[in-house]
Design an enzyme around this catalytic site. Structure first.
Site, PDB file in Angstrom:
ATOM      1  N   SER A 157      -2.413   2.634  -4.349  1.00  0.00           N
ATOM      2  CA  SER A 157      -2.399   1.473  -5.246  1.00  0.00           C
ATOM      3  C   SER A 157      -0.970   1.086  -5.581  1.00  0.00           C
ATOM      4  O   SER A 157      -0.078   1.942  -5.622  1.00  0.00           O
ATOM      5  CB  SER A 157      -3.145   1.854  -6.528  1.00  0.00           C
ATOM      6  N   TYR A 215      -4.774   7.870 -14.121  1.00  0.00           N
ATOM      7  CA  TYR A 215      -5.265   7.286 -12.870  1.00  0.00           C
ATOM      8  C   TYR A 215      -4.098   7.027 -11.917  1.00  0.00           C
ATOM      9  O   TYR A 215      -4.120   7.398 -10.752  1.00  0.00           O
ATOM     10  CB  TYR A 215      -6.023   5.974 -13.152  1.00  0.00           C
ATOM     11  N   LYS A 266      -2.845   8.744  -8.036  1.00  0.00           N
ATOM     12  CA  LYS A 266      -2.471   8.069  -6.777  1.00  0.00           C
ATOM     13  C   LYS A 266      -1.098   8.556  -6.326  1.00  0.00           C
ATOM     14  O   LYS A 266      -0.865   8.792  -5.140  1.00  0.00           O
ATOM     15  CB  LYS A 266      -2.488   6.544  -6.951  1.00  0.00           C
ATOM     16  N   ARG A 282      -2.067  -6.048 -23.664  1.00  0.00           N
ATOM     17  CA  ARG A 282      -2.773  -4.787 -23.374  1.00  0.00           C
ATOM     18  C   ARG A 282      -1.729  -3.715 -23.071  1.00  0.00           C
ATOM     19  O   ARG A 282      -0.849  -3.934 -22.236  1.00  0.00           O
ATOM     20  CB  ARG A 282      -3.702  -4.994 -22.166  1.00  0.00           C
TER      21      ARG A 282
HETATM   22  C1  UD1 Z   1      -5.382  -2.471 -12.864  1.00  0.00           C
HETATM   23  C2  UD1 Z   1      -4.690  -1.157 -12.927  1.00  0.00           C
HETATM   24  C3  UD1 Z   1      -4.282  -0.724 -11.553  1.00  0.00           C
HETATM   25  C4  UD1 Z   1      -5.499  -0.677 -10.644  1.00  0.00           C
HETATM   26  C5  UD1 Z   1      -6.136  -2.053 -10.621  1.00  0.00           C
HETATM   27  C6  UD1 Z   1      -7.407  -2.076  -9.785  1.00  0.00           C
HETATM   28  C7  UD1 Z   1      -3.575  -1.177 -15.117  1.00  0.00           C
HETATM   29  C8  UD1 Z   1      -2.294  -1.122 -15.858  1.00  0.00           C
HETATM   30  N1  UD1 Z   1      -3.534  -1.224 -13.800  1.00  0.00           N
HETATM   31  O1  UD1 Z   1      -4.433  -3.425 -12.427  1.00  0.00           O
HETATM   32  O2  UD1 Z   1      -3.696   0.530 -11.635  1.00  0.00           O
HETATM   33  O3  UD1 Z   1      -5.124  -0.286  -9.363  1.00  0.00           O
HETATM   34  O4  UD1 Z   1      -6.472  -2.429 -11.961  1.00  0.00           O
HETATM   35  O5  UD1 Z   1      -8.478  -1.462 -10.394  1.00  0.00           O
HETATM   36  O6  UD1 Z   1      -4.618  -1.175 -15.727  1.00  0.00           O
HETATM   37  N2  UD1 Z   1      -6.573  -9.302 -18.076  1.00  0.00           N
HETATM   38  C9  UD1 Z   1      -6.904 -10.102 -19.154  1.00  0.00           C
HETATM   39  N3  UD1 Z   1      -8.144  -9.959 -19.672  1.00  0.00           N
HETATM   40  C10 UD1 Z   1      -9.073  -9.078 -19.187  1.00  0.00           C
HETATM   41  C11 UD1 Z   1      -8.721  -8.268 -18.066  1.00  0.00           C
HETATM   42  C12 UD1 Z   1      -7.457  -8.406 -17.556  1.00  0.00           C
HETATM   43  O7  UD1 Z   1      -6.103 -10.898 -19.633  1.00  0.00           O
HETATM   44  O8  UD1 Z   1     -10.180  -8.994 -19.729  1.00  0.00           O
HETATM   45  C13 UD1 Z   1      -5.235  -9.441 -17.490  1.00  0.00           C
HETATM   46  C14 UD1 Z   1      -4.413  -8.175 -17.561  1.00  0.00           C
HETATM   47  O9  UD1 Z   1      -3.742  -8.072 -18.776  1.00  0.00           O
HETATM   48  C15 UD1 Z   1      -3.489  -8.343 -16.358  1.00  0.00           C
HETATM   49  C16 UD1 Z   1      -4.344  -9.124 -15.354  1.00  0.00           C
HETATM   50  O10 UD1 Z   1      -5.383  -9.710 -16.116  1.00  0.00           O
HETATM   51  O11 UD1 Z   1      -2.396  -9.120 -16.736  1.00  0.00           O
HETATM   52  C17 UD1 Z   1      -4.950  -8.248 -14.290  1.00  0.00           C
HETATM   53  O12 UD1 Z   1      -5.592  -7.159 -14.920  1.00  0.00           O
HETATM   54  P1  UD1 Z   1      -6.531  -6.150 -14.117  1.00  0.00           P
HETATM   55  O13 UD1 Z   1      -7.537  -6.897 -13.326  1.00  0.00           O
HETATM   56  O14 UD1 Z   1      -7.046  -5.136 -15.090  1.00  0.00           O
HETATM   57  O15 UD1 Z   1      -5.566  -5.482 -13.060  1.00  0.00           O
HETATM   58  P2  UD1 Z   1      -4.185  -4.688 -13.269  1.00  0.00           P
HETATM   59  O16 UD1 Z   1      -3.969  -4.337 -14.665  1.00  0.00           O
HETATM   60  O17 UD1 Z   1      -3.111  -5.458 -12.584  1.00  0.00           O
END
Ligand code: UD1
Length: 344
Positions: free
Chosen positions: A127, A152, A156, A298
């Site tokens: 990842s 997590y 990795k 977050r």
């Molecule tokens: C997350 C994990 C990463 C993992 C990947 C796939 C973290 C820090 N990283 O990536 O290690 O490999 O998922 O499972 O958690 N967001 C919102 N609202 C929401 C959900 C997300 O605003 O309800 C935003 C988050 O703040 C972020 C973006 O969307 O800026 C992407 O979030 P997310 O899909 O959870 O992925 P990552 O955090 O990049």
């Protein structure tokens, strides 16, 4: 033909990769404990490929079960190791669950492979989380691996270290670690897709579930970041494009084209999209308006993370093809199918 063992092959990325492998005429054995997937996925794979995959329901945390698997399938030539938990928040709450589940199967499988004393090809599901809190995007493979933000992420990093060390001591083993950015989407046939258990933490499944009525609204985690619209930027890569990269990586190893016996590739689109851009894309493709509110940042989120994909392009001959819009539409079509939504 020699067999490919696909651990976690009933999961989101695993099932899409199994489809690509079967379509490329590989013989596949799926090993999965179904802890985050279901037998229905196998029917979906059969619908797409015309083949019901060989399946073993197995707990890979049990060393004896892993041995039995290799005793049963003696002609395994390659392993694609997906099986792992991936909920970042849960890993902070329950780190030992993550260290046990994400690392002990890896060790047991490598022990079995070591005892075979013949060439083995191994693809590891890694990842972009291994880069930690990086301030430089696009991220190249030689970017510094910073200390992990979660257990997590640490699994990795440690998984990659285990593989690197094992490669040094075992000339039969050839490994490629694939560092995924943010996998999204579903199969265009709408027969397989993401099946998150419980409340999803990832953005795209949360959007599609909110639109399907499972949640009142999406919370955007912060809009005061130093980005053009204030929300975080990520690299959303289509799951089918991602799956195809596994086949290319495997071919590289099988054909002996790898330069080192441990190699790493980033898999992303090379393009960053903000949270608000993802929401806009969803609204455009679904012709719906999404209810969302802006909440606080977050914990643990990096501001911007997208891939430099030159290495995968040059060496694997791989490039993502699917646009964010198309990928999001596939994710939405899949959500509608599993929720029996007809008119949205
Ligand atoms: C997350 C994990 C990463 C993992 C990947 C796939 C973290 C820090 N990283 O990536 O290690 O490999 O998922 O499972 O958690 N967001 C919102 N609202 C929401 C959900 C997300 O605003 O309800 C935003 C988050 O703040 C972020 C973006 O969307 O800026 C992407 O979030 P997310 O899909 O959870 O992925 P990552 O955090 O990049």
């Amino acid at each position: 033909m020699k067999r490919i063992l696909v651990t976690g092959g009933a999961g989101f990325i695993g099932s899409h990769t199994v489809v690509e492998l079967l379509n490329s005429n590989y013989e596949v054995v799926i090993a999965d404990d179904l802890s985050n997937s279901s037998m229905e996925v196998l029917n979906g794979i059969e619908h797409i490929t015309g083949q019901y995959p060989i399946f073993e329901k197995i707990d890979l945390k049990c060393k004896n079960s892993v041995s039995e698997l290799f005793n049963k399938y003696t002609n395994i030539e390659s392993v694609i190791h997906f099986a792992a938990h991936k909920a970042v928040g849960e890993s902070v709450q329950n780190p030992l669950k993550y260290y046990e589940n994400n690392l002990s199967p890896l060790v047991y499988i490598l022990q079995e492979l070591h005892s075979l004393q013949r060439p083995i090809h191994f693809i590891f599901s890694s990842s972009c989380t291994v880069y930690g809190d990086t301030s430089i995007s696009p991220i190249t493979e030689d970017a510094e691996v910073k200390s992990a933000a979660s257990p997590y992420g640490n699994t990795k990093q440690i998984g990659e270290e285990i593989l690197k060390d094992t490669c040094k001591s075992n000339n039969f083993l050839n490994v490629i670690s694939l560092r995924y950015f943010n996998p999204i989407g579903a199969h265009p046939s709408n027969n397989i897709g993401e099946l998150p258990q419980g409340k999803p933490q990832n953005l795209v499944p949360f959007i599609t579930q909110t639109a399907a009525g499972l949640h009142n609204s999406l919370t955007v985690h912060g809009d005061d970041y130093p980005t053009p619209d204030g929300t975080c930027i990520r690299d959303y890569i289509d799951v089918v494009d991602l799956a195809k990269a596994h086949v290319l990586a495997l071919k590289r190893l099988i054909n002996g084209e790898n330069k080192e016996n441990y190699e790493v590739f980033n898999l992303g689109t090379g393009k960053g999209s903000s949270v608000k851009e993802v929401i806009q894309s969803f609204e455009k493709m679904s012709a719906m308006s999404l209810t969302y509110k802006v909440g606080p940042r977050r914990y643990g989120d990096v501001v911007t993370a997208f891939a430099n994909t030159s290495k995968a392009e040059k060496i694997l001959g791989w490039k993502s093809k699917t646009s964010l819009d198309k990928s999001i539409l596939k994710a939405w079509n899949w959500e509608k199918k599993i929720r029996n939504i007809k008119n949205k």
